[in-house]
Write a protein that holds these residues in place. Structure first.
Motif, PDB file in Angstrom:
ATOM      1  N   TRP A 196       0.826  -1.213   0.000  1.00 27.70           N
ATOM      2  CA  TRP A 196       0.000   0.000   0.000  1.00 27.70           C
ATOM      3  C   TRP A 196       0.858   1.259   0.000  1.00 27.70           C
ATOM      4  N   LEU A 197       1.795   1.318   0.925  1.00 30.54           N
ATOM      5  CA  LEU A 197       2.611   2.518   1.071  1.00 30.54           C
ATOM      6  C   LEU A 197       3.475   2.783  -0.165  1.00 30.54           C
ATOM      7  N   SER A 198       3.834   1.730  -0.846  1.00 31.24           N
ATOM      8  CA  SER A 198       4.685   1.920  -2.026  1.00 31.24           C
ATOM      9  C   SER A 198       3.894   2.180  -3.300  1.00 31.24           C
ATOM     10  N   SER A 199       2.575   1.976  -3.254  1.00 36.21           N
ATOM     11  CA  SER A 199       1.809   2.075  -4.498  1.00 36.21           C
ATOM     12  C   SER A 199       0.661   3.071  -4.486  1.00 36.21           C
ATOM     13  N   TYR A 200       0.207   3.529  -3.310  1.00 31.67           N
ATOM     14  CA  TYR A 200      -1.010   4.329  -3.287  1.00 31.67           C
ATOM     15  C   TYR A 200      -0.876   5.624  -4.088  1.00 31.67           C
ATOM     16  N   GLU A 201       0.342   6.207  -4.141  1.00 28.22           N
ATOM     17  CA  GLU A 201       0.518   7.473  -4.850  1.00 28.22           C
ATOM     18  C   GLU A 201       0.392   7.300  -6.356  1.00 28.22           C
ATOM     19  N   THR A 202       0.528   6.047  -6.828  1.00 29.49           N
ATOM     20  CA  THR A 202       0.497   5.800  -8.282  1.00 29.49           C
ATOM     21  C   THR A 202      -0.789   5.109  -8.736  1.00 29.49           C
ATOM     22  N   LEU A 203      -1.747   4.936  -7.810  1.00 35.69           N
ATOM     23  CA  LEU A 203      -2.999   4.272  -8.198  1.00 35.69           C
ATOM     24  C   LEU A 203      -3.802   5.130  -9.170  1.00 35.69           C
ATOM     25  N   THR A 204      -3.575   6.438  -9.138  1.00 35.28           N
ATOM     26  CA  THR A 204      -4.175   7.364 -10.098  1.00 35.28           C
ATOM     27  C   THR A 204      -3.380   8.663 -10.060  1.00 35.28           C
ATOM     28  N   THR A 205      -3.728   9.574 -10.926  1.00 34.82           N
ATOM     29  CA  THR A 205      -3.052  10.876 -10.911  1.00 34.82           C
ATOM     30  C   THR A 205      -3.638  11.753  -9.815  1.00 34.82           C
ATOM     31  N   PHE A 206      -2.947  12.806  -9.512  1.00 36.75           N
ATOM     32  CA  PHE A 206      -3.426  13.836  -8.574  1.00 36.75           C
ATOM     33  C   PHE A 206      -3.653  13.307  -7.147  1.00 36.75           C
ATOM     34  N   VAL A 207      -2.797  12.362  -6.697  1.00 40.63           N
ATOM     35  CA  VAL A 207      -2.793  11.931  -5.296  1.00 40.63           C
ATOM     36  C   VAL A 207      -1.765  12.786  -4.555  1.00 40.63           C
ATOM     37  N   VAL A 208      -2.147  13.329  -3.431  1.00 40.00           N
ATOM     38  CA  VAL A 208      -1.223  14.164  -2.657  1.00 40.00           C
ATOM     39  C   VAL A 208      -0.098  13.286  -2.123  1.00 40.00           C
ATOM     40  N   PRO A 209       1.149  13.579  -2.479  1.00 36.81           N
ATOM     41  CA  PRO A 209       2.278  12.747  -2.017  1.00 36.81           C
ATOM     42  C   PRO A 209       2.369  12.718  -0.491  1.00 36.81           C
ATOM     43  N   ARG A 210       2.757  11.560   0.012  1.00 40.35           N
ATOM     44  CA  ARG A 210       2.973  11.327   1.451  1.00 40.35           C
ATOM     45  C   ARG A 210       1.755  11.732   2.307  1.00 40.35           C
ATOM     46  N   SER A 211       0.572  11.622   1.726  1.00 34.78           N
ATOM     47  CA  SER A 211      -0.646  11.974   2.485  1.00 34.78           C
ATOM     48  C   SER A 211      -1.212  10.782   3.258  1.00 34.78           C
ATOM     49  N   ALA A 212      -0.683   9.562   3.008  1.00 39.35           N
ATOM     50  CA  ALA A 212      -1.205   8.386   3.729  1.00 39.35           C
ATOM     51  C   ALA A 212      -0.849   8.471   5.204  1.00 39.35           C
ATOM     52  N   LYS A 213      -1.839   8.194   6.034  1.00 42.60           N
ATOM     53  CA  LYS A 213      -1.638   8.246   7.489  1.00 42.60           C
ATOM     54  C   LYS A 213      -2.418   7.091   8.123  1.00 42.60           C
TER      55      LYS A 213
END
Length: 374
Positions: A196-213
């Motif tokens: 999850w942590l390595s892929s969530y930013e690339t699941l689609t465009t316009f994901v805020v980087p390092r926003s996973a908490k």
């Protein structure tokens, strides 16, 4: 307190008092641990032989019904007391313990006039007990409905992150909600968190980087927030699902959360109120049904004694509570005091499983049936 009693009657040819004294002496001598009492059966209206025979066909069925309602109420009391962690209180009839009421039974002439036909008395008891059973069903259903609602809420609170209510796990500062940005809640299998942590930013465009908490973790899943542009939220959900990540639908609302909290607290109060009310009703109704049951038993022992020993009514009705090891010995004493009334007939027929009058499973040369208090 004994929990299993016999109500029996023996034919009397001379004096009931003399027969009673012989029985007491024999029980005391040969089975001293057996509780023995006279069962006070009033002089009831005999009616015709045909009416007695017709009544006897219904006595066992009616007894099973009344006894069943008695045990239903007792089990309901046990369940309600267990729910509050309290020992079951003494079961009574008008303040008298049920075992004492049985062993010192006294017919209520005001409630059941002895001049009434036996069928009328039996039907009156049956109707009364059936009404109490119906009332219990309604009351128990109301209590059960509230419990079911609370259990459903508790399941939502205590289930896995995939199904439970998330409102108490999310704080206002965890959520970003604006015209263009939105925060989603992702339920990630516990052992897929690195993926999850390595892929969530690339699941689609316009994901805020390092926003996973990470907000919470249970035995199966971890709960994460992720912030992205609203216009790609649906695309993110679909791609996350393909990777095995669940996006939970969630809208933070302090008002809704407070409303759910108040509803939960009210349900708890309602459940306790219904529990106390049902428990109070059960204790009172148990005494009422048990009293009806003992009056029914008095009718039963009277009717079966007439059919067994004939007219006029001359029999000794008793209540016994033998221990398991003494039962055979006590049966022998009762049979001996029966004299020779059909004794050899009953002995021979017993071998082929003859049912007694009224359908008793065991056959004896005297009237006998069992009362189970539990």
């Amino acid at each position: 307190m004994a929990t299993r009693y016999w109500i029996a009657s023996l034919p009397v040819h001379t004096s009931a008092s003399a027969h009673w004294n012989r029985l007491r002496e024999s029980i005391s001598k040969n089975s001293f641990d057996t509780l023995l009492y006279r069962f006070n059966t009033p002089d009831l209206r005999v009616g015709t032989l045909d009416s007695l025979l017709a009544l006897s066909d219904d006595l066992v069925k009616s007894n099973a019904f009344i006894e069943g309602v008695t045990h239903k109420i007792r089990r309901q009391i046990e369940e309600l007391e267990k729910a509050s962690g309290v020992e079951v209180g003494a079961l009574t009839v008008d303040g008298v313990p049920v075992d004492s009421y049985l062993t010192r039974f006294d017919w209520d002439e005001g409630k059941y006039p002895t001049m009434s036909p036996l069928r009328e008395i039996v039907d009156s008891i049956h109707v009364q007990v059936a009404k109490i059973e119906d009332d219990m069903k309604v009351r128990a259903a109301e209590y059960s409905n509230i419990r079911s609602q609370l259990n459903a809420i508790n399941r939502k609170q205590s289930g896995s992150l995939a199904v439970r209510d998330l409102s108490n796990l999310v704080n206002p500062e965890d959520i970003v909600a604006s015209e263009h940005l939105v925060t989603l809640l992702a339920v990630v299998p516990k052992y897929s968190q690195k993926d999850w942590l390595s892929s969530y930013e690339t699941l689609t465009t316009f994901v805020v980087p390092r926003s996973a908490k990470k907000l919470h973790e249970d035995n199966e899943y971890a709960l994460y927030t992720v912030t992205l542009f609203r216009k790609v939220a649906d695309n993110f959900r679909n791609n996350a699902r393909e990777k095995g990540f669940q996006i939970r639908e969630f809208e933070y609302s302090p008002e809704a959360q407070e409303s759910r909290k108040q509803e939960f607290e009210k349900l708890i109060q309602d459940q306790e109120s219904k529990r106390r009310s049902l428990l109070q009703w059960c204790y009172a109704s148990y005494g009422e049904v048990f009293s009806s049951w003992m009056h029914f038993c008095a009718v039963r022992v009277f009717a079966e004694s007439i059919l067994r020993y004939g007219l006029p009514p001359q029999f000794l009705a008793v209540v016994l509570a033998p221990s398991v090891k003494s039962e055979k010995k006590v049966r022998g004493i009762l049979e001996e005091l029966c004299g020779n009334v059909n004794s050899s007939y009953w002995k021979s027929e017993d071998e082929v499983g003859l049912a007694g009058i009224g359908g008793e499973a065991e056959a004896h040369p005297y009237v006998s049936f069992t009362i189970n208090l539990v």
